[in-house]
Structure formats: C-alpha cells, structure tokens
Design a protein around this motif. Structure first.
Motif, PDB file in Angstrom:
ATOM      1  N   HIS A   1      49.988  36.754  49.584  1.00  0.00           N
ATOM      2  CA  HIS A   1      50.727  36.487  48.352  1.00  0.00           C
ATOM      3  C   HIS A   1      51.186  37.806  47.727  1.00  0.00           C
ATOM      4  CE1 HIS A   1      48.765  32.613  48.889  1.00  0.00           C
ATOM      5  NE2 HIS A   1      49.530  32.104  47.936  1.00  0.00           N
TER       6      HIS A   1
ATOM      7  N   ASN B   1      49.164  27.880  35.283  1.00  0.00           N
ATOM      8  CA  ASN B   1      49.606  28.322  36.605  1.00  0.00           C
ATOM      9  C   ASN B   1      49.441  29.839  36.677  1.00  0.00           C
ATOM     10  OD1 ASN B   1      50.688  28.442  39.123  1.00  0.00           O
ATOM     11  ND2 ASN B   1      52.719  27.688  38.557  1.00  0.00           N
TER      12      ASN B   1
ATOM     13  N   TRP C   1      38.220  29.631  39.762  1.00  0.00           N
ATOM     14  CA  TRP C   1      39.291  30.026  40.668  1.00  0.00           C
ATOM     15  C   TRP C   1      39.103  29.412  42.051  1.00  0.00           C
ATOM     16  CZ3 TRP C   1      43.303  33.316  39.134  1.00  0.00           C
ATOM     17  CH2 TRP C   1      43.150  33.913  37.879  1.00  0.00           C
TER      18      TRP C   1
ATOM     19  N   ALA D   1      43.190  30.957  47.556  1.00  0.00           N
ATOM     20  CA  ALA D   1      44.482  30.596  48.151  1.00  0.00           C
ATOM     21  C   ALA D   1      44.548  31.096  49.588  1.00  0.00           C
ATOM     22  CB  ALA D   1      45.627  31.179  47.333  1.00  0.00           C
TER      23      ALA D   1
ATOM     24  N   LEU E   1      47.923  33.293  39.043  1.00  0.00           N
ATOM     25  CA  LEU E   1      47.484  33.854  40.320  1.00  0.00           C
ATOM     26  C   LEU E   1      46.810  35.193  40.061  1.00  0.00           C
ATOM     27  CD1 LEU E   1      47.728  33.345  43.475  1.00  0.00           C
ATOM     28  CD2 LEU E   1      49.585  35.029  43.414  1.00  0.00           C
TER      29      LEU E   1
ATOM     30  N   ALA F   1      43.939  36.295  47.619  1.00  0.00           N
ATOM     31  CA  ALA F   1      44.676  35.709  46.499  1.00  0.00           C
ATOM     32  C   ALA F   1      43.931  34.470  46.015  1.00  0.00           C
ATOM     33  CB  ALA F   1      46.091  35.346  46.931  1.00  0.00           C
ATOM     34  N   TYR F   2      43.870  34.313  44.699  1.00  0.00           N
ATOM     35  CA  TYR F   2      43.120  33.212  44.090  1.00  0.00           C
ATOM     36  C   TYR F   2      43.977  32.531  43.021  1.00  0.00           C
ATOM     37  CZ  TYR F   2      39.145  35.455  46.367  1.00  0.00           C
ATOM     38  OH  TYR F   2      38.294  35.999  47.298  1.00  0.00           O
ATOM     39  N   LYS F   3      43.919  31.197  43.015  1.00  0.00           N
ATOM     40  CA  LYS F   3      44.661  30.412  42.029  1.00  0.00           C
ATOM     41  C   LYS F   3      43.689  29.858  40.985  1.00  0.00           C
ATOM     42  CE  LYS F   3      48.223  28.932  45.323  1.00  0.00           C
ATOM     43  NZ  LYS F   3      48.871  27.760  45.991  1.00  0.00           N
TER      44      LYS F   3
END
Length: 250
Positions: free
Chosen positions: A173, A52, A136, A139, A54, A32-34
């Motif tokens: 996530h 915001n 990115w 996460a 994901l 998972a990457y934010k």
C-alpha cells in the motif's frame, strides 16, 4: 512435608511470574493496517467511531491518514521504535508540515487479525484530552524494495513552488500527503491505496481513499527506481506529459 510443598509451590509461582515478565513480545510485523473502529473516552464518556483510515509501519517508520470530522485532513508520519509491546512514535511531519518535540508511547496488543493500540491522555489540536483504543486489521505484510518513508525533493527549477509532500510505501500500500500554498490559500490533501509491483521497474498505484474525491479509483502506472537513498518515480499525466518526482529517504 506440607511445608516443603508450600515452599516449592511458592517458588514455582514466583519463577513463573518472572518468566512471564521477562517474556519478549514479538515485534509487530511491518505492513499496512486498516482501522476497524476507535473507542474514544473524554471526560468519562465513551463513544465508538468508524472511519476510513490506513496506517503503515515499515523500517522503523510509520504514517497514517484519514478525514477527521472536525479538522478535515488528518495525517502524520515519523519514527517508530518497538520495545516489547510498546511502539514509541516520534512525529516528524503532519498535515501542517514539519513537527518536533512530541513522543507517544503506544501500547500494542497483537491479535489474530491485526492489533489494538491504546493511547492515554492524547492532547488534541484544540487542547482536549482523550483516551483512545483503536482496533486495526492487517491489510497486507507484503514487502518491496521501495518500502519506507520518503520526502519529495523540490528541484531547483521548481524551488519557488510551495509544495510539501511526504509518501510512505509498505505492505503493498501507499500513503501520500501534500500541502501546497498559493498566495494566502493553503491546500492539504492525502491519498492512499494499493501499491502493486508489476516488475522490477514498474508499479501500479491505485487510489482507494482520498481527501480529493476526483482521485478515488484512479490507477497510475509508475516507473520507479532506487538510487542510493533516493527514490525516483516517473508517471505520465492525462495530457501525455511525463512527470518525474524525486524523493529522499527519511
């Protein structure tokens, strides 16, 4: 002697370049990457946006979701194939339902904290052409037996219900996008957050971001199980009714 040294130097330079060109770039880890920020260039004018968002990559699949300032819910999911620094993404679903006929070659440069990805000539829904560079942050790259892209299966008793749901799990996530129709009213939503395994049959799903603000911060305990290529998820509603959702693997 000088001529021999020049020839040797040229040979080393050429072989060095060939070695670099043939060097295989390691695959971007599933996880998972934010999004930290995106730099957008349109008609020669660049701007930086923070949002915001994901994105999850897992088992050659991907999914993302965020609130777009112009169109609202913006979510998509599909196939993801890695080829030496380029991730080819083939969308299968978005916030409007199923899609086909699109393919994006996304150049990815891995960093110490995540990756950057470049998209050149992206055509938006309203026909604009954009160049985007997204940065990115990782996460999590945690894995679970439930990782992958899933589509909710509507049971026969609910076959008249116009509900479309896609869910992805990966990197500790989850992302869920839904589209429902009631008469002439179409409602689109997404939720994403943490997906934590409690034991081999239970997980906690905590919504961190959602297009429906009433869902933010909600913890949901799920009984989960994988049967063949299907996922079964049971949860209990606020009024004590057990809800069973079945998904097929995409």
């Amino acid at each position: 002697m000088l001529k021999k040294l020049l020839i040797l130097g040229s040979f080393l330079l050429v072989t060095g370049c060939i070695g670099q060109a043939d060097r295989e770039i390691p695959k971007l880890p599933d996880g998972a990457y934010k999004l930290e920020y995106v730099q957008i260039t349109e008609s020669g004018i660049s701007s930086k946006e923070f949002r915001n968002q994901l994105k999850i990559y897992s088992n050659n699949r991907y999914m993302f979701a965020f609130m777009h300032p112009q169109i609202g819910v913006d979510a998509g999911a599909g196939l993801a194939n890695w080829n030496n620094g380029v991730m080819t993404e083939i969308p299968l679903f978005n916030h409007n339902g199923s899609v086909n006929g699109f393919k994006f070659d996304v150049t990815i440069d891995q960093t110490n904290t995540g990756f950057t990805q470049s998209l050149v000539g992206l055509i938006t829904e309203d026909g604009r052409s954009l160049d985007m560079i997204e940065t990115w942050e990782t996460a999590s790259t945690e894995k679970s037996p439930y990782d992958g892209l899933w589509q909710r299966v509507i049971s026969e008793e609910n076959s008249d219900s116009e509900i479309f749901e896609i869910k992805m799990i990966g990197g500790g996530h989850f992302i869920t996008m839904t589209r429902s129709e009631v008469g002439s009213v179409i409602e689109k939503n997404f939720h994403f957050g943490n997906f934590t395994i409690m034991d081999n049959k239970r997980a906690v799903q905590k919504t961190i971001t959602s297009s429906d603000e009433t869902q933010i911060g909600i913890d949901e305990i799920l009984s989960v199980g994988v049967v063949k290529d299907g996922l079964i998820s049971n949860s209990v509603s606020d009024n004590g009714i057990e809800i069973t959702s079945r998904y097929k693997k995409i």
